[in-house]
Design a protein around this motif. Structure first.
Motif, PDB file in Angstrom:
ATOM      1  N   LEU A  83      37.094  -6.454  30.203  1.00 43.93           N
ATOM      2  CA  LEU A  83      37.213  -7.014  31.540  1.00 43.93           C
ATOM      3  C   LEU A  83      36.041  -6.548  32.396  1.00 43.93           C
ATOM      4  O   LEU A  83      35.481  -5.470  32.154  1.00 43.93           O
ATOM      5  CB  LEU A  83      38.529  -6.581  32.208  1.00 43.93           C
ATOM      6  CG  LEU A  83      39.819  -7.115  31.585  1.00 43.93           C
ATOM      7  CD1 LEU A  83      41.029  -6.479  32.263  1.00 43.93           C
ATOM      8  CD2 LEU A  83      39.893  -8.630  31.708  1.00 43.93           C
ATOM      9  N   PRO A  84      35.644  -7.339  33.394  1.00 46.29           N
ATOM     10  CA  PRO A  84      34.546  -6.911  34.262  1.00 46.29           C
ATOM     11  C   PRO A  84      34.823  -5.552  34.889  1.00 46.29           C
ATOM     12  O   PRO A  84      35.880  -5.330  35.472  1.00 46.29           O
ATOM     13  CB  PRO A  84      34.505  -8.010  35.335  1.00 46.29           C
ATOM     14  CG  PRO A  84      35.075  -9.217  34.658  1.00 46.29           C
ATOM     15  CD  PRO A  84      36.151  -8.669  33.756  1.00 46.29           C
ATOM     16  N   GLY A  85      33.846  -4.640  34.744  1.00 43.08           N
ATOM     17  CA  GLY A  85      34.018  -3.312  35.312  1.00 43.08           C
ATOM     18  C   GLY A  85      35.104  -2.506  34.639  1.00 43.08           C
ATOM     19  O   GLY A  85      35.544  -1.481  35.162  1.00 43.08           O
ATOM     20  N   ALA A  86      35.543  -2.961  33.455  1.00 45.07           N
ATOM     21  CA  ALA A  86      36.642  -2.290  32.733  1.00 45.07           C
ATOM     22  C   ALA A  86      37.868  -2.144  33.627  1.00 45.07           C
ATOM     23  O   ALA A  86      38.595  -1.145  33.552  1.00 45.07           O
ATOM     24  CB  ALA A  86      36.193  -0.923  32.225  1.00 45.07           C
ATOM     25  N   SER A  87      38.094  -3.141  34.489  1.00 43.33           N
ATOM     26  CA  SER A  87      39.195  -3.086  35.452  1.00 43.33           C
ATOM     27  C   SER A  87      40.525  -2.848  34.760  1.00 43.33           C
ATOM     28  O   SER A  87      40.884  -3.518  33.801  1.00 43.33           O
ATOM     29  CB  SER A  87      39.259  -4.408  36.243  1.00 43.33           C
ATOM     30  OG  SER A  87      38.072  -4.596  36.971  1.00 43.33           O
ATOM     31  N   GLY A  88      41.262  -1.891  35.269  1.00 44.20           N
ATOM     32  CA  GLY A  88      42.534  -1.511  34.673  1.00 44.20           C
ATOM     33  C   GLY A  88      42.344  -0.421  33.637  1.00 44.20           C
ATOM     34  O   GLY A  88      42.992   0.628  33.693  1.00 44.20           O
ATOM     35  N   GLY A  89      41.431  -0.642  32.698  1.00 45.56           N
ATOM     36  CA  GLY A  89      41.169   0.360  31.671  1.00 45.56           C
ATOM     37  C   GLY A  89      40.499   1.601  32.228  1.00 45.56           C
ATOM     38  O   GLY A  89      40.815   2.719  31.835  1.00 45.56           O
ATOM     39  N   ALA A  90      39.556   1.403  33.149  1.00 45.28           N
ATOM     40  CA  ALA A  90      38.859   2.545  33.750  1.00 45.28           C
ATOM     41  C   ALA A  90      39.836   3.391  34.551  1.00 45.28           C
ATOM     42  O   ALA A  90      39.874   4.620  34.422  1.00 45.28           O
ATOM     43  CB  ALA A  90      37.720   2.059  34.640  1.00 45.28           C
ATOM     44  N   GLU A  91      40.643   2.718  35.373  1.00 47.22           N
ATOM     45  CA  GLU A  91      41.619   3.451  36.182  1.00 47.22           C
ATOM     46  C   GLU A  91      42.652   4.144  35.297  1.00 47.22           C
ATOM     47  O   GLU A  91      43.032   5.297  35.540  1.00 47.22           O
ATOM     48  CB  GLU A  91      42.332   2.496  37.144  1.00 47.22           C
ATOM     49  CG  GLU A  91      41.470   1.929  38.247  1.00 47.22           C
ATOM     50  CD  GLU A  91      40.700   0.686  37.837  1.00 47.22           C
ATOM     51  OE1 GLU A  91      40.041   0.083  38.690  1.00 47.22           O
ATOM     52  OE2 GLU A  91      40.751   0.315  36.635  1.00 47.22           O
ATOM     53  N   ILE A 148      32.788   5.218  44.655  1.00 50.80           N
ATOM     54  CA  ILE A 148      31.481   5.848  44.489  1.00 50.80           C
ATOM     55  C   ILE A 148      30.755   5.367  43.243  1.00 50.80           C
ATOM     56  O   ILE A 148      29.544   5.103  43.275  1.00 50.80           O
ATOM     57  CB  ILE A 148      31.636   7.384  44.462  1.00 50.80           C
ATOM     58  CG1 ILE A 148      32.116   7.899  45.818  1.00 50.80           C
ATOM     59  CG2 ILE A 148      30.311   8.062  44.085  1.00 50.80           C
ATOM     60  CD1 ILE A 148      32.491   9.367  45.828  1.00 50.80           C
ATOM     61  N   SER A 149      31.468   5.234  42.138  1.00 55.27           N
ATOM     62  CA  SER A 149      30.804   4.937  40.864  1.00 55.27           C
ATOM     63  C   SER A 149      30.868   3.471  40.436  1.00 55.27           C
ATOM     64  O   SER A 149      30.193   3.089  39.477  1.00 55.27           O
ATOM     65  CB  SER A 149      31.415   5.797  39.752  1.00 55.27           C
ATOM     66  OG  SER A 149      32.790   5.497  39.577  1.00 55.27           O
ATOM     67  N   TYR A 150      31.636   2.646  41.142  1.00 54.13           N
ATOM     68  CA  TYR A 150      31.761   1.235  40.734  1.00 54.13           C
ATOM     69  C   TYR A 150      31.473   0.256  41.877  1.00 54.13           C
ATOM     70  O   TYR A 150      30.520  -0.525  41.812  1.00 54.13           O
ATOM     71  CB  TYR A 150      33.151   0.977  40.158  1.00 54.13           C
ATOM     72  CG  TYR A 150      33.408  -0.472  39.813  1.00 54.13           C
ATOM     73  CD1 TYR A 150      32.677  -1.097  38.796  1.00 54.13           C
ATOM     74  CD2 TYR A 150      34.362  -1.222  40.491  1.00 54.13           C
ATOM     75  CE1 TYR A 150      32.905  -2.433  38.469  1.00 54.13           C
ATOM     76  CE2 TYR A 150      34.587  -2.555  40.172  1.00 54.13           C
ATOM     77  CZ  TYR A 150      33.864  -3.164  39.169  1.00 54.13           C
ATOM     78  OH  TYR A 150      34.081  -4.478  38.850  1.00 54.13           O
ATOM     79  N   TYR A 151      32.266   0.340  42.945  1.00 50.33           N
ATOM     80  CA  TYR A 151      32.075  -0.595  44.051  1.00 50.33           C
ATOM     81  C   TYR A 151      30.705  -0.438  44.698  1.00 50.33           C
ATOM     82  O   TYR A 151      30.106  -1.422  45.149  1.00 50.33           O
ATOM     83  CB  TYR A 151      33.179  -0.416  45.094  1.00 50.33           C
ATOM     84  CG  TYR A 151      34.540  -0.841  44.603  1.00 50.33           C
ATOM     85  CD1 TYR A 151      34.825  -2.181  44.380  1.00 50.33           C
ATOM     86  CD2 TYR A 151      35.534   0.093  44.341  1.00 50.33           C
ATOM     87  CE1 TYR A 151      36.069  -2.583  43.921  1.00 50.33           C
ATOM     88  CE2 TYR A 151      36.782  -0.295  43.877  1.00 50.33           C
ATOM     89  CZ  TYR A 151      37.046  -1.636  43.670  1.00 50.33           C
ATOM     90  OH  TYR A 151      38.283  -2.021  43.202  1.00 50.33           O
ATOM     91  N   SER A 152      30.199   0.787  44.769  1.00 49.43           N
ATOM     92  CA  SER A 152      28.874   1.002  45.357  1.00 49.43           C
ATOM     93  C   SER A 152      27.792   0.346  44.504  1.00 49.43           C
ATOM     94  O   SER A 152      26.776  -0.129  45.031  1.00 49.43           O
ATOM     95  CB  SER A 152      28.594   2.498  45.512  1.00 49.43           C
ATOM     96  OG  SER A 152      28.572   3.137  44.247  1.00 49.43           O
ATOM     97  N   ASN A 153      27.986   0.294  43.177  1.00 51.88           N
ATOM     98  CA  ASN A 153      27.027  -0.395  42.304  1.00 51.88           C
ATOM     99  C   ASN A 153      26.964  -1.877  42.628  1.00 51.88           C
ATOM    100  O   ASN A 153      25.891  -2.493  42.599  1.00 51.88           O
ATOM    101  CB  ASN A 153      27.421  -0.211  40.840  1.00 51.88           C
ATOM    102  CG  ASN A 153      27.142   1.183  40.328  1.00 51.88           C
ATOM    103  OD1 ASN A 153      26.514   1.993  41.010  1.00 51.88           O
ATOM    104  ND2 ASN A 153      27.610   1.487  39.131  1.00 51.88           N
ATOM    105  N   ILE A 154      28.122  -2.447  42.924  1.00 45.65           N
ATOM    106  CA  ILE A 154      28.165  -3.874  43.270  1.00 45.65           C
ATOM    107  C   ILE A 154      27.518  -4.118  44.624  1.00 45.65           C
ATOM    108  O   ILE A 154      26.674  -5.015  44.783  1.00 45.65           O
ATOM    109  CB  ILE A 154      29.620  -4.379  43.277  1.00 45.65           C
ATOM    110  CG1 ILE A 154      30.210  -4.296  41.863  1.00 45.65           C
ATOM    111  CG2 ILE A 154      29.695  -5.812  43.799  1.00 45.65           C
ATOM    112  CD1 ILE A 154      31.672  -4.676  41.778  1.00 45.65           C
TER     113      ILE A 154
END
Length: 346
Positions: free
Chosen positions: A286-294, A319-325
């Motif tokens: 999934l994009p950004g490993a959504s669900g799996g990362a959390e 800090i590590s995901y949304y800021s990249n976007i």
């Protein structure tokens, strides 16, 4: 209305990705006491440590640009760091928006071509950069597994299975690339034999297509190595910067932990946990490993943060995901100023 509809269609993937990832976080917060805990933590937050977490993320971006710039300047002496930084941020942006982070590298090659670089050379640079990162990440993981294996094996269920699968998958790919560079014939025979075996046991439905795909990927790295050469003076700095980058990224959860006024867990244990989270998240399609990362962060860091785990996940993802976007989009726009019509930047 037509303009709005066109804008939505153009950015549909971004909207879906952000909605999915945000939805996961909101679900956790409003179905548990996460929002209450966050309110309590904010009043006691140690801003110095939170600033260090943010600074680590920014330094990761700078490292990405530095490693990329070393490879670009090797082929294009007049290339500058500003271009490399924008290309690096574009890679982070599209890696965050596409499944398995597959969109980052193609968009980097496209952007470098728009800036005047030959497509073949751009592909070689990105291939070498990608392989370097994977080699360092696997090596980093192997060291930490050997060091912290007993602790996580007793603390995290199915840790051995997840770790072994992750390491085998990544190590196998690196081994094939290295073998292909030494002997393409031997590698082709090995890959074909494995695929045929998987086909016989019903684990590979289209062996010919799978072989061509793997062979094509190996050929990219082979061509890249021939074009980039074997200069140790080039690769050593890139390797050192990549180690520094991975370490900085792995320190972000520790700095968040300290910002919550917690200090019992050693920094090395939390760095190991973050590396394992990154390895597990890589398998989430999934994009950004959504669900799996959390989920993986919850599993590996829940024992450290306790009741504060959900606020920790929120800050970590910001800090590590949304800021990249966010900043990736900003620098993707800024990077357009370096585009040239057809001129090659020599």
């Amino acid at each position: 209305m037509a303009t709005l509809k066109k804008t939505i269609q153009k950015n549909l993937l971004v909207i879906i990705t952000l909605a999915l990832s945000t939805g996961v976080l909101l679900y956790f917060f409003f179905t548990t006491e996460g929002i209450v805990t966050l309110g309590e933590i904010i009043t006691k937050l140690r801003l110095r440590w939170l600033f260090m977490a943010i600074a680590s993320a920014v330094l990761c971006w700078i490292c990405e640009g530095c490693a990329l710039n070393l490879l670009c300047v090797h082929l294009y002496p007049n290339w500058n760091y500003n271009r490399s930084f924008c290309v690096g941020m574009i890679g982070l942006l599209y890696s965050a928006l596409t499944p398995f982070s597959t969109g980052g590298q193609p968009m980097q090659i496209y952007s470098m071509r728009k800036m005047g670089m030959d497509t073949g050379k751009a592909g070689s640079i990105i291939a070498v950069k990608t392989l370097t990162y994977q080699v360092i990440m696997v090596g980093y993981s192997l060291v930490l597994v050997a060091w912290k294996f007993r602790f996580f094996q007793t603390s995290v269920s199915n840790f051995s299975f997840v770790t072994i699968i992750g390491l085998i998958s990544n190590s196998a790919f690196i081994f094939l690339v290295a073998l292909f560079m030494i002997s393409a014939t031997t590698t082709n025979k090995l890959v074909n034999a494995v695929i045929q075996f998987l086909h016989r046991i019903k684990l590979c439905r289209h062996p010919a297509e799978r072989y061509e795909k793997i062979h094509g990927q190996l050929e990219v790295f082979h061509n890249a190595s021939k074009l980039m050469g074997n200069s140790i003076k080039l690769y050593i700095p890139v390797l050192v910067i990549t180690v520094f980058q991975i370490t900085l990224n792995s320190l972000i959860p520790y700095f968040i932990y300290r910002s919550f006024s917690m200090h019992e867990v050693p920094v090395t244990t939390m760095v190991a946990a973050q590396v394992f989270v990154a390895m597990v998240s890589a398998f989430v399609p999934l994009p950004g490993a959504s669900g799996g990362a959390e989920g993986s962060f919850y599993i590996f860091f829940g024992m450290f943060f306790g009741s504060a785990i959900l606020p920790a996940i929120l800050l970590w993802r910001i800090i590590s995901y949304y800021s990249n976007i966010l900043f990736g989009a900003v620098f993707a726009y800024i990077g357009k100023r370096y585009n040239v019509p057809d001129k090659i930047v020599e």
